[in-house]
Design a protein around this motif. Structure first.
Motif, PDB file in Angstrom:
ATOM      1  N   GLN A 225      -2.567   5.954  -6.340  1.00 37.77           N
ATOM      2  CA  GLN A 225      -2.691   5.260  -5.055  1.00 37.77           C
ATOM      3  C   GLN A 225      -2.995   3.774  -5.264  1.00 37.77           C
ATOM      4  O   GLN A 225      -3.893   3.410  -6.027  1.00 37.77           O
ATOM      5  CB  GLN A 225      -3.809   5.889  -4.221  1.00 37.77           C
TER       6      GLN A 225
ATOM      7  N   THR B  36      -3.950   0.533  -2.805  1.00 41.33           N
ATOM      8  CA  THR B  36      -4.340   0.167  -1.442  1.00 41.33           C
ATOM      9  C   THR B  36      -4.661  -1.320  -1.384  1.00 41.33           C
ATOM     10  O   THR B  36      -5.480  -1.810  -2.164  1.00 41.33           O
ATOM     11  CB  THR B  36      -5.556   0.971  -0.977  1.00 41.33           C
TER      12      THR B  36
ATOM     13  N   VAL C 171       1.504   5.316  -2.489  1.00 42.47           N
ATOM     14  CA  VAL C 171       1.359   6.052  -3.741  1.00 42.47           C
ATOM     15  C   VAL C 171       2.529   5.641  -4.627  1.00 42.47           C
ATOM     16  O   VAL C 171       3.689   5.685  -4.193  1.00 42.47           O
ATOM     17  CB  VAL C 171       1.355   7.570  -3.508  1.00 42.47           C
TER      18      VAL C 171
ATOM     19  N   THR D  19       0.835  -1.195   0.000  1.00 45.40           N
ATOM     20  CA  THR D  19       0.000   0.000   0.000  1.00 45.40           C
ATOM     21  C   THR D  19       0.877   1.255   0.000  1.00 45.40           C
ATOM     22  O   THR D  19       1.733   1.427   0.864  1.00 45.40           O
ATOM     23  CB  THR D  19      -0.925   0.018   1.226  1.00 45.40           C
TER      24      THR D  19
END
Length: 124
Positions: free
Chosen positions: A119, A121, A93, A91
């Motif tokens: 991003q 996640t 950027v 996780t």
């Protein structure tokens, strides 16, 4: 000046896959070594993978080796990062970056151009 735009991020369950893309606005894309970096909250930006201008040489961080694959299509000015077997610790950027420095550099300071980031996640 080179503009880089990433896409392909999102939310994926652990064990899943994502493919990140980065398009470069330059007529000399093949002259740039390209890299993928990532930055998690509260952590420094870290090298993920790099690829030479002709695509023949690649390098990976130990944490992603065997799970991630970097590739490029110089005819389309595109850089890719195929991410498999994703883990919560992935996780972050994710940024693509470009440099004309020789060799695949793992230090962010060697890269002259950066995208805005996308991003990724992976919930625990």
């Amino acid at each position: 000046q080179v503009q880089l735009v990433e896409s392909g991020g999102g939310l994926v369950q652990a064990g899943g896959s994502l493919r990140l893309s980065c398009v470069a606005s330059t007529r000399t894309f093949s002259s740039y070594t390209m890299g993928w970096f990532r930055q998690a909250p509260g952590k420094e930006r870290e090298f993920v993978a790099g690829i030479s201008g002709n695509g023949y040489s690649t390098s990976y961080a130990d944490s992603v080796k065997g799970r991630f694959t970097i590739s490029r299509d110089n005819a389309k000015n595109m850089l890719y990062l195929q991410m498999n077997s994703l883990k919560p610790e992935d996780t972050a950027v994710y940024y693509c970056a470009a440099t004309k420095a020789p060799g695949i550099k793992i230090g962010p300071r060697y890269y002259d151009y950066w995208g805005q980031g996308t991003q990724v996640t992976v919930p625990s």
